[in-house]
Design an enzyme around this catalytic site. Structure first.
Site, mmCIF file in Angstrom:
data_model
loop_
_atom_site.group_PDB
_atom_site.id
_atom_site.type_symbol
_atom_site.label_atom_id
_atom_site.label_comp_id
_atom_site.label_asym_id
_atom_site.label_seq_id
_atom_site.Cartn_x
_atom_site.Cartn_y
_atom_site.Cartn_z
ATOM 1 C CE LYS A 241 -11.722 4.866 9.155
ATOM 2 N NZ LYS A 241 -10.616 3.970 8.706
ATOM 3 N N GLY B 155 0.842 -1.190 0.000
ATOM 4 C CA GLY B 155 0.000 0.000 0.000
ATOM 5 C C GLY B 155 0.880 1.244 0.000
ATOM 6 C CB ALA B 156 4.382 1.599 -1.125
ATOM 7 C CE LYS B 157 2.557 3.065 -7.328
ATOM 8 N NZ LYS B 157 1.962 2.563 -8.607
ATOM 9 C CG ASN C 206 -5.056 4.459 16.327
ATOM 10 O OD1 ASN C 206 -3.928 4.891 16.535
ATOM 11 N ND2 ASN C 206 -6.083 5.222 15.987
ATOM 12 C CG HIS D 68 -11.354 8.763 10.600
ATOM 13 N ND1 HIS D 68 -12.096 8.228 11.628
ATOM 14 C CD2 HIS D 68 -10.063 8.412 10.862
ATOM 15 C CE1 HIS D 68 -11.315 7.570 12.456
ATOM 16 N NE2 HIS D 68 -10.083 7.670 12.022
HETATM 17 N N1 LIG Z 1 -3.513 1.113 12.254
HETATM 18 C C1 LIG Z 1 -3.328 2.427 12.119
HETATM 19 O O1 LIG Z 1 -2.660 3.088 12.966
HETATM 20 C C2 LIG Z 1 -3.925 3.106 10.925
HETATM 21 C C3 LIG Z 1 -4.676 2.368 10.042
HETATM 22 N N2 LIG Z 1 -5.133 2.915 8.876
HETATM 23 C C4 LIG Z 1 -5.782 2.011 7.936
HETATM 24 O O2 LIG Z 1 -4.851 1.729 6.895
HETATM 25 C C5 LIG Z 1 -5.540 1.501 5.664
HETATM 26 C C6 LIG Z 1 -4.976 2.426 4.602
HETATM 27 O O3 LIG Z 1 -5.246 3.752 4.982
HETATM 28 P P1 LIG Z 1 -4.785 4.945 3.999
HETATM 29 O O4 LIG Z 1 -3.327 4.878 3.792
HETATM 30 O O5 LIG Z 1 -5.392 6.213 4.520
HETATM 31 O O6 LIG Z 1 -5.536 4.536 2.658
HETATM 32 P P2 LIG Z 1 -5.133 4.867 1.143
HETATM 33 O O7 LIG Z 1 -6.322 4.551 0.294
HETATM 34 O O8 LIG Z 1 -4.525 6.233 1.073
HETATM 35 O O9 LIG Z 1 -3.963 3.816 0.826
HETATM 36 C C7 LIG Z 1 -4.233 2.463 0.588
HETATM 37 C C8 LIG Z 1 -3.285 2.010 -0.509
HETATM 38 O O10 LIG Z 1 -3.471 0.616 -0.718
HETATM 39 C C9 LIG Z 1 -3.740 0.410 -2.110
HETATM 40 N N3 LIG Z 1 -4.577 -0.770 -2.337
HETATM 41 C C10 LIG Z 1 -5.914 -0.856 -2.359
HETATM 42 N N4 LIG Z 1 -6.294 -2.105 -2.650
HETATM 43 C C11 LIG Z 1 -5.149 -2.813 -2.808
HETATM 44 C C12 LIG Z 1 -4.858 -4.164 -3.135
HETATM 45 N N5 LIG Z 1 -5.844 -5.047 -3.355
HETATM 46 N N6 LIG Z 1 -3.577 -4.556 -3.222
HETATM 47 C C13 LIG Z 1 -2.577 -3.671 -2.998
HETATM 48 N N7 LIG Z 1 -2.777 -2.365 -2.696
HETATM 49 C C14 LIG Z 1 -4.057 -1.968 -2.603
HETATM 50 C C15 LIG Z 1 -4.426 1.664 -2.566
HETATM 51 O O11 LIG Z 1 -4.382 1.764 -3.973
HETATM 52 P P3 LIG Z 1 -5.598 2.507 -4.711
HETATM 53 O O12 LIG Z 1 -5.453 3.968 -4.349
HETATM 54 O O13 LIG Z 1 -5.357 2.224 -6.165
HETATM 55 O O14 LIG Z 1 -6.878 1.891 -4.185
HETATM 56 C C16 LIG Z 1 -3.600 2.721 -1.836
HETATM 57 O O15 LIG Z 1 -2.421 3.038 -2.540
HETATM 58 C C17 LIG Z 1 -7.016 1.690 5.983
HETATM 59 O O16 LIG Z 1 -7.581 0.444 6.269
HETATM 60 C C18 LIG Z 1 -7.003 2.553 7.250
HETATM 61 O O17 LIG Z 1 -8.149 2.372 8.065
HETATM 62 C C19 LIG Z 1 -4.891 4.242 8.554
HETATM 63 C C20 LIG Z 1 -4.182 5.037 9.422
HETATM 64 C C21 LIG Z 1 -3.660 4.525 10.693
HETATM 65 O O1 LIG Z 2 -8.436 5.545 7.824
HETATM 66 C C1 LIG Z 2 -7.753 6.275 8.611
HETATM 67 O O2 LIG Z 2 -7.258 7.370 8.310
HETATM 68 C C2 LIG Z 2 -7.531 5.737 9.975
HETATM 69 N N1 LIG Z 2 -7.969 4.513 10.228
HETATM 70 C C3 LIG Z 2 -7.727 3.786 11.422
HETATM 71 C C4 LIG Z 2 -9.046 3.253 11.966
HETATM 72 O O3 LIG Z 2 -9.883 2.839 11.121
HETATM 73 O O4 LIG Z 2 -9.197 3.242 13.210
HETATM 74 C C5 LIG Z 2 -6.845 4.513 12.424
HETATM 75 C C6 LIG Z 2 -6.895 6.000 12.398
HETATM 76 O O5 LIG Z 2 -8.041 6.448 13.083
HETATM 77 C C7 LIG Z 2 -6.837 6.567 10.987
#
Ligand SMILES: NC(=O)C1=CN([C@@H]2O[C@H](COP(=O)(O)OP(=O)(O)OC[C@H]3O[C@@H](n4cnc5c(N)ncnc54)[C@H](OP(=O)(O)O)[C@@H]3O)[C@@H](O)[C@H]2O)C=CC1
Ligand SMILES: O=C(O)C1=N[C@H](C(=O)O)C[C@H](O)C1
Length: 253
Positions: A140, A11-13, A104, A136
């Site tokens: 999201k 999910g690097a992008k 989180n 959020h």
């Molecule tokens: N645990 C924690 O502390 C936190 C958790 N999160 C969670 O992390 C996740 C990502 O959040 P966020 O970075 O904001 O989301 P984004 O949508 O910005 O990033 C997700 C990335 O994963 C890619 N992706 C989607 N589907 C696939 C797939 N099947 N295979 C590979 N890559 C894929 C997306 O590509 P594309 O854009 O093409 O769909 C995108 O580049 C969410 O579930 C969020 O709730 C977020 C922040 C903190």
């Molecule tokens: O999607 C987000 O941005 C976040 N998702 C996580 C969650 O679903 O709890 C953590 C954080 O709140 C940011």
């Protein structure tokens, strides 16, 4: 000193993936050797990694954990919104490799959870009513947040109940009076809010509000990178942030 962790990011992008790469790239404890995203094959891309950090999408989980098992790689995942079947896939894979999953990765949210557990212990037996509100950014994809679900799970545990049976997601129409046993869960979306969670305990004449507000994804990314350092060379198993951070504060002052 250990050699730098060869880090793979899945999910690097994405918003979190980019933050992980940004922080890891300026930290001598890590070498980012693979940045994979939608359409990339983890079985090919993660061969040279020590640890994989995943912030992608729950639909990717099955193929990701399958690849991590095949390659015998440790996984740190922060992805939320999994179905029960996807969660079972993670549990099964954790029998073979070490997996650290947290909805989180902020230390502040872990402490919020501890405070909510303590408040629930004191208050819910005294007739207080409890509601969770999370806010959020507009982009999201899942609701309620994984953090809100974890907080609800903690509250349910204190009442010996399954939180899913207590939850009431929003309210509309002639709802009638709120029952004491409800757990209101409300998801607000808009703007570029990074992540805010509030748990309210309410009764006649007063309420207690426990809140956490994040204004940078660095709060989450730094925790996930700590997880990558922690999980290195751990035995197979499914680990939580509580396992990583321990049950007692590190600093004593
Ligand atoms: N645990 C924690 O502390 C936190 C958790 N999160 C969670 O992390 C996740 C990502 O959040 P966020 O970075 O904001 O989301 P984004 O949508 O910005 O990033 C997700 C990335 O994963 C890619 N992706 C989607 N589907 C696939 C797939 N099947 N295979 C590979 N890559 C894929 C997306 O590509 P594309 O854009 O093409 O769909 C995108 O580049 C969410 O579930 C969020 O709730 C977020 C922040 C903190
Ligand atoms: O999607 C987000 O941005 C976040 N998702 C996580 C969650 O679903 O709890 C953590 C954080 O709140 C940011």
């Amino acid at each position: 000193m250990n050699s730098p962790i060869q880090l793979g990011v899945f999910g690097a992008k994405g918003k979190m993936g980019q933050e992980i790469v940004r922080l890891a790239s300026s930290d001598p404890r890590f070498t980012v050797v693979a940045q994979l995203d939608r359409g990339d094959d983890p079985l090919r891309g993660f061969v040279s990694c020590d640890v994989i950090i995943d912030f992608s999408h729950p639909s990717a989980t099955a193929s990701l954990v399958e690849a991590c098992v095949a390659l015998d790689k440790a996984l740190v995942s922060g992805t939320t919104g999994h179905t029960s079947e996807e969660k079972a896939t993670i549990r099964d894979a954790a029998q073979k490799i070490p997996i650290l999953h947290a909805p989180n990765f902020s230390l502040g949210v872990m402490v919020l959870g501890r405070l909510v557990q303590e408040a629930a212990r004191w208050l819910l037996g005294e007739g207080y009513e409890v509601e969770i509100v999370e806010l959020h950014h507009r982009n999201k994809l899942d609701a309620p947040s994984g953090t809100a679900c974890r907080l609800a799970e903690m509250i349910g545990q204190s009442m010996q109940r399954q939180w899913q049976e207590m939850a009431r997601f929003g309210r509309a129409g002639q709802t009638g009076p709120r029952s004491k046993e409800e757990l209101g869960m409300h998801s607000l979306r808009g703007g570029d809010v990074i992540g805010e969670h509030t748990v309210l305990f309410l009764t006649e004449g007063e309420r207690l509000e426990l809140s956490h507000k994040a204004w940078s994804r660095a709060a989450f990314a730094s925790g996930a990178l700590k997880g990558a350092l922690w999980i290195r060379n751990r035995p197979a198993g499914l680990y939580s942030i509580e396992d990583m951070l321990g049950s007692q504060p590190k600093s004593s002052f």
